[in-house]
Design a protein around this motif. Structure first.
Motif, PDB file in Angstrom:
ATOM      1  N   GLN A  90      10.386  16.633   3.126  1.00  0.00           N
ATOM      2  CA  GLN A  90       8.975  16.251   3.078  1.00  0.00           C
ATOM      3  C   GLN A  90       8.779  14.839   3.626  1.00  0.00           C
ATOM      4  O   GLN A  90       7.792  14.566   4.315  1.00  0.00           O
ATOM      5  CB  GLN A  90       8.442  16.333   1.647  1.00  0.00           C
ATOM      6  CG  GLN A  90       8.291  17.732   1.125  1.00  0.00           C
ATOM      7  CD  GLN A  90       7.841  17.761  -0.331  1.00  0.00           C
ATOM      8  OE1 GLN A  90       7.624  16.728  -0.964  1.00  0.00           O
ATOM      9  NE2 GLN A  90       7.713  18.958  -0.883  1.00  0.00           N
ATOM     10  N   ALA A  91       9.723  13.960   3.335  1.00  0.00           N
ATOM     11  CA  ALA A  91       9.640  12.587   3.846  1.00  0.00           C
ATOM     12  C   ALA A  91       9.662  12.587   5.370  1.00  0.00           C
ATOM     13  O   ALA A  91       8.852  11.897   6.002  1.00  0.00           O
ATOM     14  CB  ALA A  91      10.787  11.745   3.300  1.00  0.00           C
ATOM     15  N   LEU A  92      10.572  13.357   5.959  1.00  0.00           N
ATOM     16  CA  LEU A  92      10.656  13.420   7.422  1.00  0.00           C
ATOM     17  C   LEU A  92       9.354  13.933   8.036  1.00  0.00           C
ATOM     18  O   LEU A  92       8.946  13.486   9.110  1.00  0.00           O
ATOM     19  CB  LEU A  92      11.823  14.317   7.846  1.00  0.00           C
ATOM     20  CG  LEU A  92      13.205  13.721   7.648  1.00  0.00           C
ATOM     21  CD1 LEU A  92      14.289  14.782   7.853  1.00  0.00           C
ATOM     22  CD2 LEU A  92      13.430  12.550   8.588  1.00  0.00           C
ATOM     23  N   GLU A  93       8.702  14.864   7.354  1.00  0.00           N
ATOM     24  CA  GLU A  93       7.444  15.411   7.847  1.00  0.00           C
ATOM     25  C   GLU A  93       6.292  14.410   7.694  1.00  0.00           C
ATOM     26  O   GLU A  93       5.379  14.374   8.518  1.00  0.00           O
ATOM     27  CB  GLU A  93       7.115  16.715   7.110  1.00  0.00           C
ATOM     28  CG  GLU A  93       8.097  17.835   7.432  1.00  0.00           C
ATOM     29  CD  GLU A  93       8.026  19.017   6.468  1.00  0.00           C
ATOM     30  OE1 GLU A  93       7.145  19.041   5.581  1.00  0.00           O
ATOM     31  OE2 GLU A  93       8.869  19.919   6.606  1.00  0.00           O
ATOM     32  N   GLU A 153       0.853  -1.181   0.000  1.00  0.00           N
ATOM     33  CA  GLU A 153       0.000   0.000   0.000  1.00  0.00           C
ATOM     34  C   GLU A 153       0.895   1.239   0.000  1.00  0.00           C
ATOM     35  O   GLU A 153       1.741   1.406   0.887  1.00  0.00           O
ATOM     36  CB  GLU A 153      -0.883   0.014   1.250  1.00  0.00           C
ATOM     37  CG  GLU A 153      -1.749   1.250   1.360  1.00  0.00           C
ATOM     38  CD  GLU A 153      -2.528   1.320   2.666  1.00  0.00           C
ATOM     39  OE1 GLU A 153      -3.344   2.250   2.789  1.00  0.00           O
ATOM     40  OE2 GLU A 153      -2.314   0.471   3.555  1.00  0.00           O
ATOM     41  N   VAL A 154       0.736   2.094  -0.998  1.00  0.00           N
ATOM     42  CA  VAL A 154       1.470   3.363  -1.035  1.00  0.00           C
ATOM     43  C   VAL A 154       0.720   4.326  -0.127  1.00  0.00           C
ATOM     44  O   VAL A 154      -0.440   4.658  -0.377  1.00  0.00           O
ATOM     45  CB  VAL A 154       1.577   3.916  -2.477  1.00  0.00           C
ATOM     46  CG1 VAL A 154       2.250   5.283  -2.469  1.00  0.00           C
ATOM     47  CG2 VAL A 154       2.337   2.942  -3.366  1.00  0.00           C
ATOM     48  N   VAL A 155       1.398   4.770   0.935  1.00  0.00           N
ATOM     49  CA  VAL A 155       0.737   5.619   1.932  1.00  0.00           C
ATOM     50  C   VAL A 155       1.111   7.091   1.792  1.00  0.00           C
ATOM     51  O   VAL A 155       0.551   7.938   2.479  1.00  0.00           O
ATOM     52  CB  VAL A 155       1.034   5.133   3.373  1.00  0.00           C
ATOM     53  CG1 VAL A 155       0.409   3.766   3.605  1.00  0.00           C
ATOM     54  CG2 VAL A 155       2.526   5.120   3.664  1.00  0.00           C
ATOM     55  N   GLY A 156       2.075   7.395   0.912  1.00  0.00           N
ATOM     56  CA  GLY A 156       2.446   8.793   0.728  1.00  0.00           C
ATOM     57  C   GLY A 156       3.488   8.973  -0.347  1.00  0.00           C
ATOM     58  O   GLY A 156       4.192   8.033  -0.724  1.00  0.00           O
ATOM     59  N   LEU A 157       3.553  10.226  -0.832  1.00  0.00           N
ATOM     60  CA  LEU A 157       4.535  10.626  -1.844  1.00  0.00           C
ATOM     61  C   LEU A 157       5.214  11.897  -1.353  1.00  0.00           C
ATOM     62  O   LEU A 157       4.535  12.821  -0.891  1.00  0.00           O
ATOM     63  CB  LEU A 157       3.851  10.900  -3.195  1.00  0.00           C
ATOM     64  CG  LEU A 157       2.998   9.789  -3.796  1.00  0.00           C
ATOM     65  CD1 LEU A 157       2.273  10.298  -5.036  1.00  0.00           C
ATOM     66  CD2 LEU A 157       3.856   8.588  -4.141  1.00  0.00           C
ATOM     67  N   ALA A 158       6.534  11.938  -1.461  1.00  0.00           N
ATOM     68  CA  ALA A 158       7.285  13.120  -1.049  1.00  0.00           C
ATOM     69  C   ALA A 158       8.275  13.492  -2.146  1.00  0.00           C
ATOM     70  O   ALA A 158       8.831  12.614  -2.809  1.00  0.00           O
ATOM     71  CB  ALA A 158       8.030  12.843   0.262  1.00  0.00           C
TER      72      ALA A 158
END
Length: 159
Positions: free
Chosen positions: A38-41, A28-33
């Motif tokens: 942005q990844a850390l956030e 499951e892709v839960v986010g894109l940065a």
């Protein structure tokens, strides 16, 4: 279900990877940065098992982001996916705590397997760089000089 956060500065790459990963029912892709900051956030909000991390990005590159992620969220595993095969990038990413290092020309099935394996605690190295990484590790930890003891001189009788 393996929860994945995709981090890449190129929109088409992020979206393409999301589409590829979306074909696997176990991912499951839960986010894109778009960069490491942005990844850390996003990590505390989306709680990924694996961060699929590019290296060369603006604001905070993948090596810096990997180091910070591993310090702040030690249970989150980082799998590098990049175009850079140079030894410096590979060794820096591994030293920062990356669990694996793949090149963007990796086949779809291998990528999916690497993501699932990374979530289970396995390490992955792209076959094209694995030999160099092992060679470098061995050379850095090998004692100097010959590996066998020096030969005893022959006695008169043996000569």
């Amino acid at each position: 279900m393996v929860r994945v956060l995709i981090v890449d500065d190129q929109t088409v790459v992020r979206e393409g990877l999301a589409a590829i990963l979306g074909t696997d029912p176990e991912i499951e892709v839960v986010g894109l940065a778009g960069n490491g900051q942005q990844a850390l956030e996003l990590v505390p909000k989306v709680q990924p098992d694996v961060v699929l991390m590019d290296l060369k990005m603006p604001v905070l590159n993948g090596v810096q982001a990997t180091r910070r992620l591993r310090q702040q969220y030690p249970l989150v595993r980082v799998l590098v996916l990049t175009t850079y095969a140079a030894d410096e990038w590979v060794m820096d990413a591994i030293a920062a705590g990356a669990a694996g290092y793949l090149l963007k020309d990796t086949r779809r099935a291998e990528l999916l397997e690497a993501i699932k394996g990374t979530a289970q605690g396995r390490a992955y190295l792209d076959p094209s760089i694995a030999g160099r990484v092992i060679e470098r590790a061995v050379s850095q930890h090998s004692p100097p000089g010959p590996t066998s003891p020096p030969a005893e001189p022959l006695t008169e009788r043996e000569q």
